[in-house]
Every structure is written in C-alpha cells, then in structure tokens.
Design an enzyme around this catalytic site. Sequence first.
Site, PDB file in Angstrom:
ATOM      1  N   ASP A 138      -1.862  -1.531   2.122  1.00 45.19           N
ATOM      2  CA  ASP A 138      -2.880  -1.782   3.514  1.00 45.19           C
ATOM      3  C   ASP A 138      -1.832  -2.197   4.727  1.00 45.19           C
ATOM      4  OD1 ASP A 138      -4.861  -1.490   1.754  1.00 45.19           O
ATOM      5  OD2 ASP A 138      -5.298  -3.656   1.829  1.00 45.19           O
TER       6      ASP A 138
HETATM    7  N1  URA Z   1      -4.852  -4.470  -2.776  1.00 48.65           N
HETATM    8  C1  URA Z   1      -5.172  -4.457  -1.779  1.00 48.65           C
HETATM    9  O1  URA Z   1      -6.277  -4.974  -1.377  1.00 48.65           O
HETATM   10  N2  URA Z   1      -4.264  -4.091  -0.678  1.00 48.65           N
HETATM   11  C2  URA Z   1      -3.116  -3.563  -0.790  1.00 48.65           C
HETATM   12  O2  URA Z   1      -2.340  -3.227   0.167  1.00 48.65           O
HETATM   13  C3  URA Z   1      -2.682  -3.362  -2.203  1.00 48.65           C
HETATM   14  C4  URA Z   1      -3.416  -3.780  -3.199  1.00 48.65           C
END
Ligand code: URA
Length: 248
Positions: A113
């Site tokens: 993310d």
């Molecule tokens: N899980 C999440 O919620 N975000 C990420 O970036 C990676 C794994």
Amino acid sequence: MNARLNIRLDRLLANLGYGSRREIQALARNGRIALDGQILRDVEKRFAVHDDFAARLTIDDMPLDPLPGLVAVLHKPVGVTCSHKEAGPLVYALLPERWRRREPAISSVGRLDKDTSGLLLLTDDGAFLHQAISPRRHVPKRYIATLDRPLRGDEAATFASGALMLNGEDKPLAPAALEPLGAQQAALTITEGRYHQVRRMFAAVGNHVVALHRVAVGGLALPDDLAPGAWRLLDDAQRAAVLQIQQA
Ligand code: URA
C-alpha cells in the site's frame, strides 16, 4: 558458460531503453559504444550475451545497465505507490530513469500500500515474478505492524486458526503467525497476498494498523543498510532465498 541471450546489439540496447534502433545506430556511428574498450560500430551484429556482457560493454564510458532478467530489492518509503499508472509519486520513479523504457517492463512483485514501507521486489523476469507470487508456493511475508490499541491477547490464536474470514470474502485466511513485540506492536507473517490483508486482519480483531513495514519476503530480509528510497540488485543466492530454494 551458456549464453543468456543471442540478440542483435541494437535490439538489446533498445530493449534496455537506450533509444530507438535508429538512435542506437547513431550512437555507434559516433563511436560512443565500446566492447572490451574497443569502439564498436556494427550494432546490427548478433552477440551471445553472457552475464559478464554488462560489464564489458560501455556506452559513453558507462557500464551497460543490467541485462534483462534482473531482480532488485527496494526499501519502499511511505507515500509512494506501486503502480505504473496512478497519479502521485510512483515506486518506479525511485529507479534509474532509463529503466522506465525497458522491454520487458519492470514491475513490482506484488504490491505494498501507499502507506506501507519496507521490502519491495522489482523485476522484469516473468518466471521469477510468477514463482514469487504464486499462491501455491506460500512464500512468507513478514511485517511489523504498529497498532492503535493494545493487543488483546487472543489475536495469535485467531490468526493461526486458518478460520479467520475477512469482511466481504468467502474463503478463510490461511494460518498466519503473530508474534507480539510490545503492547501495540507485533510481527505478522502471512503466506497469502490478499488486498490490504494485514490491515484487514487487525481490523477483524478490533484493532487498527497505524504503521506497517515489511521486513522480509521468503528468506530475504530487508538489508539494514538500505535506506528508504534506495535499491540494489539481488544476486543468485538472494533470488533463491526469496523463493526459499536450497542451493547446492
Ligand atoms: N497488507 C496490507 O494491509 N498492506 C500492505 O501493504 C501489505 C500487506
């Protein structure tokens, strides 16, 4: 040593983003390409390209970019997006500018993310990408999550159960390992890659992730000396470590 590629040099250089074949022929005419220190003018010739080719060939006295088939580890900072298309700062802008014109293109191995930091792999190697993200391979990914509220104490059992169902899904999550690191911090190792998985797992147990950092993928840890925004190429042993392949 087997050749990795047998290819016309103008095509190889075009695929690496050095320009159109016409532009590369102009570079060669102007004496800007050298092999083993000797000016090379015939770029229409085919070459058997071995791993050492990138060190032997220079353009404007600079060593050639990595050959196709690279894997890089990037320390992704918070605030950059794993996408080729979205607006705003992109992870690809942290790589050398010419790499954006490579064919095959470089893409991230899965995504983090925008608000997640840590270990992100980037590759143009389709076979490596496929192996690293294949659900059948169960490559573990380890995160450090900082939480809004203290852990309750039952999260490790819930995550390990193999029965946790995320909101809006119809298949329970595979067992995941939670290791408390403090009242509001935990390491979590997952083997799947569902959308916002870690954040949604903590939401499912009544908590909220305020910071998320990936520290390892397979047997490869984020190097301590790799600063946020910096990257480096993986060697064969490190690539094998990602996929947890035992090398002879
Ligand atoms: N899980 C999440 O919620 N975000 C990420 O970036 C990676 C794994």
